[in-house]
Design a protein around this motif. Structure first.
Motif, PDB file in Angstrom:
ATOM      1  N   ASN A 118      33.331   1.842  33.395  1.00  0.00           N
ATOM      2  CA  ASN A 118      32.995   0.422  33.501  1.00  0.00           C
ATOM      3  C   ASN A 118      32.161  -0.018  32.300  1.00  0.00           C
ATOM      4  O   ASN A 118      32.385  -1.073  31.726  1.00  0.00           O
ATOM      5  CB  ASN A 118      32.229   0.170  34.810  1.00  0.00           C
ATOM      6  CG  ASN A 118      33.130   0.273  36.027  1.00  0.00           C
ATOM      7  OD1 ASN A 118      34.145  -0.392  36.108  1.00  0.00           O
ATOM      8  ND2 ASN A 118      32.764   1.130  36.969  1.00  0.00           N
ATOM      9  N   GLY A 119      31.201   0.822  31.917  1.00  0.00           N
ATOM     10  CA  GLY A 119      30.317   0.490  30.798  1.00  0.00           C
ATOM     11  C   GLY A 119      31.066   0.219  29.509  1.00  0.00           C
ATOM     12  O   GLY A 119      30.759  -0.727  28.778  1.00  0.00           O
ATOM     13  N   GLY A 120      32.077   1.053  29.227  1.00  0.00           N
ATOM     14  CA  GLY A 120      32.865   0.860  28.010  1.00  0.00           C
ATOM     15  C   GLY A 120      33.536  -0.495  27.969  1.00  0.00           C
ATOM     16  O   GLY A 120      33.552  -1.181  26.942  1.00  0.00           O
ATOM     17  N   MET A 121      34.096  -0.916  29.113  1.00  0.00           N
ATOM     18  CA  MET A 121      34.778  -2.213  29.165  1.00  0.00           C
ATOM     19  C   MET A 121      33.807  -3.380  29.029  1.00  0.00           C
ATOM     20  O   MET A 121      34.138  -4.412  28.441  1.00  0.00           O
ATOM     21  CB  MET A 121      35.562  -2.343  30.478  1.00  0.00           C
ATOM     22  CG  MET A 121      36.833  -1.550  30.507  1.00  0.00           C
ATOM     23  SD  MET A 121      38.104  -2.220  29.386  1.00  0.00           S
ATOM     24  CE  MET A 121      39.296  -0.856  29.432  1.00  0.00           C
ATOM     25  N   ILE A 122      32.608  -3.202  29.580  1.00  0.00           N
ATOM     26  CA  ILE A 122      31.624  -4.289  29.478  1.00  0.00           C
ATOM     27  C   ILE A 122      31.139  -4.418  28.030  1.00  0.00           C
ATOM     28  O   ILE A 122      30.994  -5.536  27.508  1.00  0.00           O
ATOM     29  CB  ILE A 122      30.455  -4.061  30.455  1.00  0.00           C
ATOM     30  CG1 ILE A 122      30.988  -4.060  31.902  1.00  0.00           C
ATOM     31  CG2 ILE A 122      29.394  -5.149  30.294  1.00  0.00           C
ATOM     32  CD1 ILE A 122      30.007  -3.555  32.946  1.00  0.00           C
ATOM     33  N   VAL A 123      30.919  -3.279  27.368  1.00  0.00           N
ATOM     34  CA  VAL A 123      30.552  -3.326  25.940  1.00  0.00           C
ATOM     35  C   VAL A 123      31.690  -3.971  25.142  1.00  0.00           C
ATOM     36  O   VAL A 123      31.450  -4.785  24.235  1.00  0.00           O
ATOM     37  CB  VAL A 123      30.220  -1.920  25.400  1.00  0.00           C
ATOM     38  CG1 VAL A 123      30.004  -1.957  23.892  1.00  0.00           C
ATOM     39  CG2 VAL A 123      28.976  -1.358  26.089  1.00  0.00           C
ATOM     40  N   ALA A 124      32.949  -3.656  25.503  1.00  0.00           N
ATOM     41  CA  ALA A 124      34.099  -4.281  24.826  1.00  0.00           C
ATOM     42  C   ALA A 124      34.084  -5.796  25.029  1.00  0.00           C
ATOM     43  O   ALA A 124      34.403  -6.563  24.108  1.00  0.00           O
ATOM     44  CB  ALA A 124      35.407  -3.696  25.351  1.00  0.00           C
ATOM     45  N   GLY A 125      33.687  -6.231  26.221  1.00  0.00           N
ATOM     46  CA  GLY A 125      33.586  -7.671  26.488  1.00  0.00           C
ATOM     47  C   GLY A 125      32.542  -8.339  25.605  1.00  0.00           C
ATOM     48  O   GLY A 125      32.770  -9.428  25.065  1.00  0.00           O
ATOM     49  N   ARG A 126      31.427  -7.669  25.431  1.00  0.00           N
ATOM     50  CA  ARG A 126      30.369  -8.209  24.552  1.00  0.00           C
ATOM     51  C   ARG A 126      30.830  -8.221  23.087  1.00  0.00           C
ATOM     52  O   ARG A 126      30.557  -9.175  22.345  1.00  0.00           O
ATOM     53  CB  ARG A 126      29.078  -7.393  24.722  1.00  0.00           C
ATOM     54  CG  ARG A 126      27.932  -7.811  23.808  1.00  0.00           C
ATOM     55  CD  ARG A 126      27.548  -9.271  24.018  1.00  0.00           C
ATOM     56  NE  ARG A 126      26.536  -9.717  23.050  1.00  0.00           N
ATOM     57  CZ  ARG A 126      26.407 -10.976  22.639  1.00  0.00           C
ATOM     58  NH1 ARG A 126      27.201 -11.927  23.111  1.00  0.00           N
ATOM     59  NH2 ARG A 126      25.469 -11.299  21.769  1.00  0.00           N
ATOM     60  N   LEU A 127      31.553  -7.175  22.707  1.00  0.00           N
ATOM     61  CA  LEU A 127      32.115  -7.094  21.357  1.00  0.00           C
ATOM     62  C   LEU A 127      33.023  -8.299  21.091  1.00  0.00           C
ATOM     63  O   LEU A 127      32.955  -8.927  20.022  1.00  0.00           O
ATOM     64  CB  LEU A 127      32.927  -5.798  21.292  1.00  0.00           C
ATOM     65  CG  LEU A 127      33.313  -5.192  19.975  1.00  0.00           C
ATOM     66  CD1 LEU A 127      32.098  -4.936  19.116  1.00  0.00           C
ATOM     67  CD2 LEU A 127      34.064  -3.874  20.227  1.00  0.00           C
ATOM     68  N   LEU A 128      33.841  -8.639  22.080  1.00  0.00           N
ATOM     69  CA  LEU A 128      34.732  -9.802  21.954  1.00  0.00           C
ATOM     70  C   LEU A 128      33.938 -11.092  21.765  1.00  0.00           C
ATOM     71  O   LEU A 128      34.312 -11.951  20.955  1.00  0.00           O
ATOM     72  CB  LEU A 128      35.623  -9.912  23.200  1.00  0.00           C
ATOM     73  CG  LEU A 128      36.732  -8.865  23.319  1.00  0.00           C
ATOM     74  CD1 LEU A 128      37.294  -8.828  24.736  1.00  0.00           C
ATOM     75  CD2 LEU A 128      37.846  -9.141  22.312  1.00  0.00           C
ATOM     76  N   GLU A 129      32.840 -11.220  22.503  1.00  0.00           N
ATOM     77  CA  GLU A 129      32.012 -12.423  22.371  1.00  0.00           C
ATOM     78  C   GLU A 129      31.458 -12.550  20.947  1.00  0.00           C
ATOM     79  O   GLU A 129      31.442 -13.643  20.368  1.00  0.00           O
ATOM     80  CB  GLU A 129      30.848 -12.382  23.368  1.00  0.00           C
ATOM     81  CG  GLU A 129      31.275 -12.519  24.812  1.00  0.00           C
ATOM     82  CD  GLU A 129      30.102 -12.663  25.775  1.00  0.00           C
ATOM     83  OE1 GLU A 129      30.283 -13.301  26.814  1.00  0.00           O
ATOM     84  OE2 GLU A 129      29.003 -12.128  25.486  1.00  0.00           O
ATOM     85  N   VAL A 130      31.015 -11.420  20.398  1.00  0.00           N
ATOM     86  CA  VAL A 130      30.385 -11.440  19.067  1.00  0.00           C
ATOM     87  C   VAL A 130      31.402 -11.771  17.971  1.00  0.00           C
ATOM     88  O   VAL A 130      31.136 -12.594  17.085  1.00  0.00           O
ATOM     89  CB  VAL A 130      29.681 -10.091  18.787  1.00  0.00           C
ATOM     90  CG1 VAL A 130      29.235  -9.996  17.337  1.00  0.00           C
ATOM     91  CG2 VAL A 130      28.475  -9.934  19.715  1.00  0.00           C
ATOM     92  N   VAL A 131      32.603 -11.161  18.041  1.00  0.00           N
ATOM     93  CA  VAL A 131      33.563 -11.386  16.944  1.00  0.00           C
ATOM     94  C   VAL A 131      34.307 -12.716  17.060  1.00  0.00           C
ATOM     95  O   VAL A 131      34.789 -13.246  16.060  1.00  0.00           O
ATOM     96  CB  VAL A 131      34.577 -10.219  16.777  1.00  0.00           C
ATOM     97  CG1 VAL A 131      33.848  -8.927  16.469  1.00  0.00           C
ATOM     98  CG2 VAL A 131      35.492 -10.073  17.978  1.00  0.00           C
ATOM     99  N   THR A 132      34.381 -13.282  18.298  1.00  0.00           N
ATOM    100  CA  THR A 132      35.092 -14.565  18.451  1.00  0.00           C
ATOM    101  C   THR A 132      34.140 -15.751  18.526  1.00  0.00           C
ATOM    102  O   THR A 132      34.571 -16.895  18.356  1.00  0.00           O
ATOM    103  CB  THR A 132      35.951 -14.585  19.742  1.00  0.00           C
ATOM    104  OG1 THR A 132      35.084 -14.485  20.875  1.00  0.00           O
ATOM    105  CG2 THR A 132      36.967 -13.454  19.747  1.00  0.00           C
ATOM    106  N   GLY A 133      32.862 -15.488  18.833  1.00  0.00           N
ATOM    107  CA  GLY A 133      31.906 -16.573  19.016  1.00  0.00           C
ATOM    108  C   GLY A 133      32.090 -17.333  20.320  1.00  0.00           C
ATOM    109  O   GLY A 133      31.565 -18.439  20.489  1.00  0.00           O
ATOM    110  N   MET A 134      32.853 -16.751  21.261  1.00  0.00           N
ATOM    111  CA  MET A 134      33.103 -17.411  22.549  1.00  0.00           C
ATOM    112  C   MET A 134      32.594 -16.564  23.705  1.00  0.00           C
ATOM    113  O   MET A 134      32.740 -15.349  23.667  1.00  0.00           O
ATOM    114  CB  MET A 134      34.611 -17.615  22.759  1.00  0.00           C
ATOM    115  CG  MET A 134      35.229 -18.710  21.939  1.00  0.00           C
ATOM    116  SD  MET A 134      37.004 -18.836  22.331  1.00  0.00           S
ATOM    117  CE  MET A 134      36.926 -19.693  23.906  1.00  0.00           C
ATOM    118  N   PRO A 135      32.042 -17.185  24.756  1.00  0.00           N
ATOM    119  CA  PRO A 135      31.698 -16.414  25.955  1.00  0.00           C
ATOM    120  C   PRO A 135      32.953 -15.766  26.547  1.00  0.00           C
ATOM    121  O   PRO A 135      34.039 -16.373  26.511  1.00  0.00           O
ATOM    122  CB  PRO A 135      31.116 -17.454  26.912  1.00  0.00           C
ATOM    123  CG  PRO A 135      30.735 -18.615  26.059  1.00  0.00           C
ATOM    124  CD  PRO A 135      31.698 -18.612  24.907  1.00  0.00           C
TER     125      PRO A 135
END
Length: 474
Positions: free
Chosen positions: A160-177
């Motif tokens: 689960n942790g890996g996927m949540i970090v991936a979600g945060r990674l997406l927020e940072v590179v796209t600038g979108m929640p």
């Protein structure tokens, strides 16, 4: 399968669901099958016993961990747009990502996050944060509360942790929640018209809630907690949708990344990459994993699958590329996973003619079980393994990190956080079956109930694997 055959399937699922739900206290069930251009949806029972609302074809439900395949699809979209590289360290994009051991996070690549090979020991960590900074809060907290189970790429443990970090990674590179990105780049192009990302949106339409069986009366009672915290969104805490929506998403992966609406969601190459084996533990209880997808072998046929637990509910999504088939379902108690497994096996064997071989054919005699005795730990979980009457006995203990974690986990589990000791019989060295189960019970999805031990050194196993999750010898 022609149109008539799919109508036969519809009648069979209706009958099977009614019988199973009646005898197993499952209030409601909804399922869908797409095959070769035709599609059916079957709904049965009640979506919420408190209100009496019926389960309808278009009733929404929590996707749970099925969301992980959506999150992985989002990651690969950003790889295609050159905003992410699967073989780059996560810290290149997310410098604040750290774990308890200094430098441990630096070795984790983007690929490791979505292939469950990252080793982040955070599986029961439920930080309670809301709103657009929830994932940021989650990642910031890892440095003080979570360690590692193994070196990145060395083992496989459902993460689960890996996927949540991936979600945060997406927020940072796209600038979108994350919720906005999910709506824009998955829901819209796939045509998931009835999907949402929050309880506030879900309440505006027909939505099922999970249930737990009362231990005295055995009657199903609605969950006291609808969703997990927002921090768990990318792992499956908050996304909600319908059977038709998940069928559309499954069909997108059948069609090389093109949605039923005709939109290109993912490239053919990325869609294929998700379906390729990225790690195989070579143990019958842990199917090989791709990116996002778990790759269940049924003989020579591979079923791309992910199931998703939510508070008092369970969903499943299965895609069978070789046979142009998608199956998805939701039941509003956890026991519905057995019904989902039965329907999947029946679809495979009776309707598309897949020969399902026995996973386990015999038990070896005189297996030395002493290497597996000991105490194993992972995030807030302790498993004590001993020998009783010639069988392994496992005692699982939940060890909450703080009151907030205990409250959330207890609600998620319906108030039950301890299980009675479980006995296991050896199948062969390192592989065990829960005592009292017939071996054919494990031919389908429920192979996850088998337990394996790995990496025996100096007469002691280093890891235990149950349900795809590792615990490490303490």
């Amino acid at each position: 399968m022609n149109n008539n055959a799919l109508h036969t399937v519809e009648a069979q699922i209706r009958e099977q669901a009614a019988a199973y739900c009646e005898s197993n206290n499952v209030p409601g069930f909804v399922a869908g099958v797409y095959h070769a251009g035709e599609q059916i949806i079957v709904a049965h029972g009640t979506a919420n016993v408190a209100t009496g609302a019926p389960m309808l074809d278009n009733t929404g439900f929590l996707f749970g961990s099925v969301t992980k395949v959506l999150t992985t699809t989002l990651v690969l979209q950003q790889v295609e747009r050159a905003l992410l590289d699967l073989d780059m360290p996560v810290v290149k994009y997310l410098p604040e990502f750290a774990l308890i051991a200094p430098g441990a996070a630096d070795k984790i690549l983007v690929r490791h996050l979505i292939s469950h090979t990252n080793g982040i020991d955070a599986d029961l960590s439920f930080p309670d944060a809301k709103g657009r900074d929830a994932l940021k809060t989650y990642v910031e907290g890892l440095a003080s509360r979570c360690g590692t189970l193994f070196e990145p790429g060395e083992q496989l443990s459902y993460s689960n942790g890996g996927m949540i970090v991936a979600g945060r990674l997406l927020e940072v590179v796209t600038g979108m929640p994350f919720p906005d990105l999910l709506e824009r780049d998955i829901y819209a192009p796939v045509g998931m018209r009835d999907s949402s990302t929050s309880a506030e949106q879900a309440i505006l339409r027909s939505t099922a809630v999970g249930h737990f069986n009362d231990h005295e009366t055995m009657a199903a009672k609605p969950t006291g907690m609808f969703t997990l915290p927002d921090t768990w969104g990318p792992a499956g805490g908050t996304p909600i949708g319908t059977i038709a929506d998940l069928l559309a998403f499954g069909r997108t992966h059948l069609a090389g990344g093109v949605s039923p609406a005709g939109a290109r969601v993912l490239s053919t190459a990325s869609t294929a990459l998700m379906q390729q084996v990225s790690y195989d533990m070579a143990s019958p209880n842990v199917p090989p994993i791709g990116l996002g997808w778990v790759l269940y072998p049924f003989g020579d046929t591979t079923v791309l699958a992910m199931s998703g637990a939510s508070p008092g509910g369970v969903s499943i999504l299965c895609v069978v590329p070789e046979h142009d088939l998608v199956f998805t379902a939701f039941g509003n108690t956890s026991g519905a996973i057995m019904l989902q497994d039965q329907i999947l096996q029946r679809l495979l064997s009776e309707h598309i003619g897949v020969q399902i071989p026995a996973l386990i054919t015999e038990l070896e005699q005189d297996v030395d079980i002493t290497p597996y005795v000991g105490t194993y730990r992972s995030d807030q979980l302790r498993i004590d393994v001993s020998i009783v009457d010639g069988q392994l006995e496992e005692r699982m203990t939940y060890e909450p990190a703080d009151e907030s974690q205990e409250r959330i986990f207890t609600e998620f589990a319906g108030g039950v956080t301890s299980a009675p000791p479980q006995r296991y019989v050896p199948i062969r060295p390192g592989l065990f079956s829960p005592a009292g189960y017939p071996l054919e019970a494990f031919d389908g999805y429920l192979r996850l109930l088998l337990v394996s031990y790995h990496d025996v050194r100096d007469g002691q196993a280093r890891f235990r694997n149950g349900g795809g999750r590792l615990t490490r010898r303490a």
